[in-house]
Design a protein around this motif. Structure first.
Motif, PDB file in Angstrom:
ATOM      1  N   HIS A 185      -9.976   0.423  12.342  1.00 55.51           N
ATOM      2  CA  HIS A 185      -8.791   0.206  11.311  1.00 55.51           C
ATOM      3  C   HIS A 185      -9.459  -1.036  10.596  1.00 55.51           C
ATOM      4  CE1 HIS A 185      -6.415  -3.600  11.579  1.00 55.51           C
ATOM      5  NE2 HIS A 185      -6.735  -3.666  13.053  1.00 55.51           N
ATOM      6  N   PHE A 231      -9.367   1.991  -2.895  1.00 58.19           N
ATOM      7  CA  PHE A 231      -8.676   0.767  -2.284  1.00 58.19           C
ATOM      8  C   PHE A 231      -7.187   1.426  -1.444  1.00 58.19           C
ATOM      9  CE2 PHE A 231      -5.631  -3.155  -2.964  1.00 58.19           C
ATOM     10  CZ  PHE A 231      -5.808  -3.573  -1.865  1.00 58.19           C
ATOM     11  N   MET A 232      -6.678   2.064  -2.298  1.00 60.51           N
ATOM     12  CA  MET A 232      -5.195   2.495  -1.889  1.00 60.51           C
ATOM     13  C   MET A 232      -5.649   3.713  -0.898  1.00 60.51           C
ATOM     14  SD  MET A 232      -2.562   1.235  -3.204  1.00 60.51           S
ATOM     15  CE  MET A 232      -2.431  -0.135  -4.665  1.00 60.51           C
ATOM     16  N   LEU A 256     -10.011  -1.374   6.376  1.00 56.66           N
ATOM     17  CA  LEU A 256      -9.501  -2.121   5.974  1.00 56.66           C
ATOM     18  C   LEU A 256     -10.556  -3.007   5.054  1.00 56.66           C
ATOM     19  CD1 LEU A 256      -7.385  -4.765   7.204  1.00 56.66           C
ATOM     20  CD2 LEU A 256      -9.303  -5.704   6.439  1.00 56.66           C
ATOM     21  N   PRO A 258      -7.897 -12.391   0.561  1.00 57.05           N
ATOM     22  CA  PRO A 258      -6.672 -12.680   1.229  1.00 57.05           C
ATOM     23  C   PRO A 258      -6.590 -13.985   1.859  1.00 57.05           C
ATOM     24  CG  PRO A 258      -8.025 -10.894   2.075  1.00 57.05           C
ATOM     25  CD  PRO A 258      -8.993 -11.449   1.322  1.00 57.05           C
ATOM     26  N   MET A 267       0.774  -1.141  -0.126  1.00 53.51           N
ATOM     27  CA  MET A 267       0.149  -0.080   0.053  1.00 53.51           C
ATOM     28  C   MET A 267       0.785   1.339  -0.008  1.00 53.51           C
ATOM     29  SD  MET A 267      -2.982  -0.870  -0.260  1.00 53.51           S
ATOM     30  CE  MET A 267      -2.640  -2.501  -1.254  1.00 53.51           C
ATOM     31  N   PRO A 268       0.123   2.651  -0.097  1.00 59.47           N
ATOM     32  CA  PRO A 268       0.977   3.713  -0.343  1.00 59.47           C
ATOM     33  C   PRO A 268       2.343   4.064   0.633  1.00 59.47           C
ATOM     34  CG  PRO A 268      -1.381   4.149  -0.710  1.00 59.47           C
ATOM     35  CD  PRO A 268      -1.249   2.626  -0.252  1.00 59.47           C
ATOM     36  N   ARG A 269       1.777   3.621   1.990  1.00 67.05           N
ATOM     37  CA  ARG A 269       2.879   3.861   2.847  1.00 67.05           C
ATOM     38  C   ARG A 269       4.068   3.346   2.747  1.00 67.05           C
ATOM     39  NH1 ARG A 269       2.841   4.686   8.687  1.00 67.05           N
ATOM     40  NH2 ARG A 269       1.391   6.296   8.211  1.00 67.05           N
ATOM     41  N   ARG A 290      -5.762   3.994   6.982  1.00 65.50           N
ATOM     42  CA  ARG A 290      -5.765   2.873   7.999  1.00 65.50           C
ATOM     43  C   ARG A 290      -4.387   2.998   8.484  1.00 65.50           C
ATOM     44  NH1 ARG A 290      -3.699  -2.279   7.118  1.00 65.50           N
ATOM     45  NH2 ARG A 290      -4.148  -3.652   9.204  1.00 65.50           N
ATOM     46  N   GLU A 291      -3.333   3.405   7.568  1.00 68.03           N
ATOM     47  CA  GLU A 291      -1.949   3.375   8.222  1.00 68.03           C
ATOM     48  C   GLU A 291      -1.973   4.695   9.401  1.00 68.03           C
ATOM     49  OE1 GLU A 291       0.945   1.857   7.894  1.00 68.03           O
ATOM     50  OE2 GLU A 291      -0.050   0.284   6.604  1.00 68.03           O
ATOM     51  N   LEU A 292      -2.872   5.592   9.261  1.00 67.55           N
ATOM     52  CA  LEU A 292      -2.770   6.593  10.202  1.00 67.55           C
ATOM     53  C   LEU A 292      -3.381   6.047  11.467  1.00 67.55           C
ATOM     54  CD1 LEU A 292      -3.889   9.786   7.945  1.00 67.55           C
ATOM     55  CD2 LEU A 292      -1.629   8.910   8.459  1.00 67.55           C
ATOM     56  N   PRO A 306      -7.675 -14.201  -6.319  1.00 66.56           N
ATOM     57  CA  PRO A 306      -7.295 -12.629  -6.128  1.00 66.56           C
ATOM     58  C   PRO A 306      -7.833 -12.077  -5.171  1.00 66.56           C
ATOM     59  CG  PRO A 306      -7.326 -13.366  -8.370  1.00 66.56           C
ATOM     60  CD  PRO A 306      -7.992 -14.670  -7.873  1.00 66.56           C
ATOM     61  N   GLY A 359      -2.613 -12.690  -8.937  1.00 65.20           N
ATOM     62  CA  GLY A 359      -3.478 -14.156  -8.285  1.00 65.20           C
ATOM     63  C   GLY A 359      -2.962 -15.158  -8.848  1.00 65.20           C
ATOM     64  N   TRP A 369      -6.606   2.310   2.628  1.00 63.90           N
ATOM     65  CA  TRP A 369      -5.426   1.692   3.228  1.00 63.90           C
ATOM     66  C   TRP A 369      -4.423   2.657   3.785  1.00 63.90           C
ATOM     67  CZ3 TRP A 369      -3.815  -3.732   4.111  1.00 63.90           C
ATOM     68  CH2 TRP A 369      -4.679  -4.552   4.022  1.00 63.90           C
ATOM     69  N   ARG A 370      -4.329   3.755   2.954  1.00 66.61           N
ATOM     70  CA  ARG A 370      -3.534   4.923   3.489  1.00 66.61           C
ATOM     71  C   ARG A 370      -4.052   5.589   4.822  1.00 66.61           C
ATOM     72  NH1 ARG A 370      -3.814  10.065   3.481  1.00 66.61           N
ATOM     73  NH2 ARG A 370      -5.660  10.384   2.333  1.00 66.61           N
TER      74      ARG A 370
END
Ligand code: SF4
Lengths: 145, 359
Positions: free
Chosen positions: B106, B125-126, B110, B17, A30-32, B132-134, B14, A44, B129-130
């Protein structure tokens, strides 16, 4: 450096993990942390993949699935065991349905420690895997493997 | 042509997860039936209580699932504490609320990301999740871990959060709320997203109740049920109400989770304002003797922990009923009659956590 090591594609399979390592694998993309800046792409499809990231331990049910994914990947390929579960069974080692780490069914090249692993450690593993991919490819070219 | 075909979905897929296998019986593009096969991640950790003593087992409970790890650990502690008649200090109870709600935020972020991925909206999506990192940053600052917190223990919590830190966290969360709103707007307002979510995977109120759905899945079908309302761990002193939607489709489930993000921020804020100075744990002596069912609300719904002690330091029996397991039957119901292309979205709207379900 060949095309392979400039853009290695990874495939991720969750053996019997607790999920902690899986979400860290995704978080690393992901971006981080952005593993993609090394050209790493998550796929996949085992037939497209160069690096297999395995999280979680091996049990009776997923043995054949893991083996199947590994067999379908084209040579050269690298296997990374992610987290302590995939390394040895970790905290679940003594469970009745856990047989051990990923190396019970496929040859593992790198073990990434941590419970859960940190994305930084995964980046390290990816960089190391790329170098090994190159090596394996050269060996193949020289007809040694 | 209307022959029936069976399409395997998973275990390695795909959008998943985690591995779950569904045999989809289809007629043209329409799913007639879905037959699940689970057990790929079964570890058998309930039996581990025989090898790890009741204090150590908190670590195993936390690793039932890496996404709602704290709530798993905490609920196990609730069960054991009730058996042993341990009174948990007020401060510890509020700290548990803070970490529980951080987990919920979180986890929902996600989920939003994975759902966006399932309907092919990569940048959303990105973005989720960005964000979520915070939240993970706050979690890491307060517990030291990103996904496994390790801060629950029998008799209280392991770490404290100072008053200044708490204020800082609330301030940060308030500022992230605007970004969460922005993401929420795309999920709920974007026309293409609505096309993928509205009217898809409808689960009627009656079948949600009959099939025993839990959590956002149940609340999106118009049933007002939230275990937090039972008031465990001082939730009873906070002012809130379950978030309910009526449409019962994927869109409604999405909306419930987006609204819960706001609710969780509010809960953290009020827990912070109620926190009084005091001890964060009590000394645990003796061994558990007796049995208890503890229930709590996870991001995915109700989790039940049953613990039975026999006076030794090893529990005699421990049992977990996780939300995903309860939601699999309703999922199979909603899959009936849907389009093949909608399967990934529908599977994701129950927020499947397979490692929970199979333990
Ligand atoms: S190593 Fe730890 S975090 Fe990773 S899957 Fe195993 S128990 Fe979960």
């Amino acid at each position: 450096m060949g095309a392979l090591s400039k853009s290695p594609w990874i495939i991720h399979y969750d053996g019997s993990s607790c999920n902690g390592c899986d979400i860290e694998v995704l978080a690393a993309l992901m971006p981080r942390f952005d593993l993609e800046r090394f050209g790493v792409i998550n796929t996949g499809n085992p037939k497209h993949a160069d690096i297999l990231l395995l999280t979680g331990s091996i049990n009776e049910q997923n043995k054949s699935v893991v083996k199947n994914i590994y067999d379908q990947m084209p040579h050269p390929k690298v296997v990374v065991a992610v987290g302590i579960c995939a390394t040895s069974g970790g905290i679940f080692r003594e469970c009745y349905n856990v047989q051990g780490g990923a190396d019970k069914v496929v040859p593992v090249d790198f073990y990434v420690p941590g419970c859960a692993v940190r994305p930084e450690a995964l980046i390290d593993a990816a960089v190391a895997a790329v170098a090994l991919l190159d090596k394996k490819r050269d060996a193949m070219k020289a007809g040694k493997a | 042509m209307s022959g029936r075909t069976i399409i395997p979905f998973g275990p390695q897929h795909p959008v998943l997860p985690e591995p779950i296998h569904l045999d989809l019986v289809v007629e043209d593009e329409k799913v007639i039936e879905a037959i699940p096969r689970i057990g790929f991640i079964h570890r058998g950790l309930e039996r581990l209580v025989e090898k790890k003593d009741f204090i150590d087992f908190v670590y195993v409970a936390e690793r039932i699932c890496g996404i709602c790890s704290f709530i798993h650990g905490m609920t196990y502690c609730l069960a054991v504490e009730e058996v042993m008649k341990i009174e948990v200090p007020a401060r510890a109870q509020y700290l548990r609320i803070v970490w529980s709600e951080l987990s919920r935020i979180h986890s929902h972020l996600l989920w939003l990301g994975l759902t966006a991925d399932a309907f092919g909206f990569e940048s959303l999506f990105m973005q989720s999740w960005r964000l979520r990192e915070l939240i993970l940053d706050i979690i890491e600052e307060t517990t030291g871990g990103r996904v496994i917190f390790g801060s629950a223990k029998v008799g209280g919590v392991r770490r404290d959060i100072s008053a200044e830190k708490m204020q800082e966290i609330v301030k940060k969360l308030r500022s992230y709320q605007k970004e969460m709103d922005d993401i929420g707007k795309v999920f709920l307002g974007d026309l293409t997203v609505q096309h993928r979510l509205r009217g898809v995977g409808v689960l009627s109120t009656a079948s949600a109740k009959a099939l025993g759905a839990v959590g956002p899945m149940l609340r999106a079908s118009g049933v007002s049920s939230d275990i937090r309302m039972m008031g465990y761990s001082s939730y009873g002193t906070l002012d809130f109400a379950p978030i309910v939607e009526q449409d019962a489709d994927c869109y409604a489930r999405c909306k419930v989770r987006i609204r819960e993000l706001d609710q969780s921020v509010g809960l953290i804020e009020s827990a912070a304002s109620k926190m009084i100075d005091g001890p964060i744990d009590v000394k645990v002596t003796g061994t558990p003797n007796g049995e208890f069912f503890a229930r709590s609300e996870q991001p995915r719904g109700e989790v039940i922990y049953y613990a039975k002690g026999n006076g030794t330091k090893f529990l005699q029996r421990m049992r977990v009923r996780t939300p995903t397991f309860a939601n699999i039957t309703p999922l199979l119901e909603t899959l009936k009659g849907c389009q093949l292309a909608d399967v990934p979205v529908i599977v994701l709207t129950i927020d499947p956590c397979i490692s929970c379900a199979e333990r």
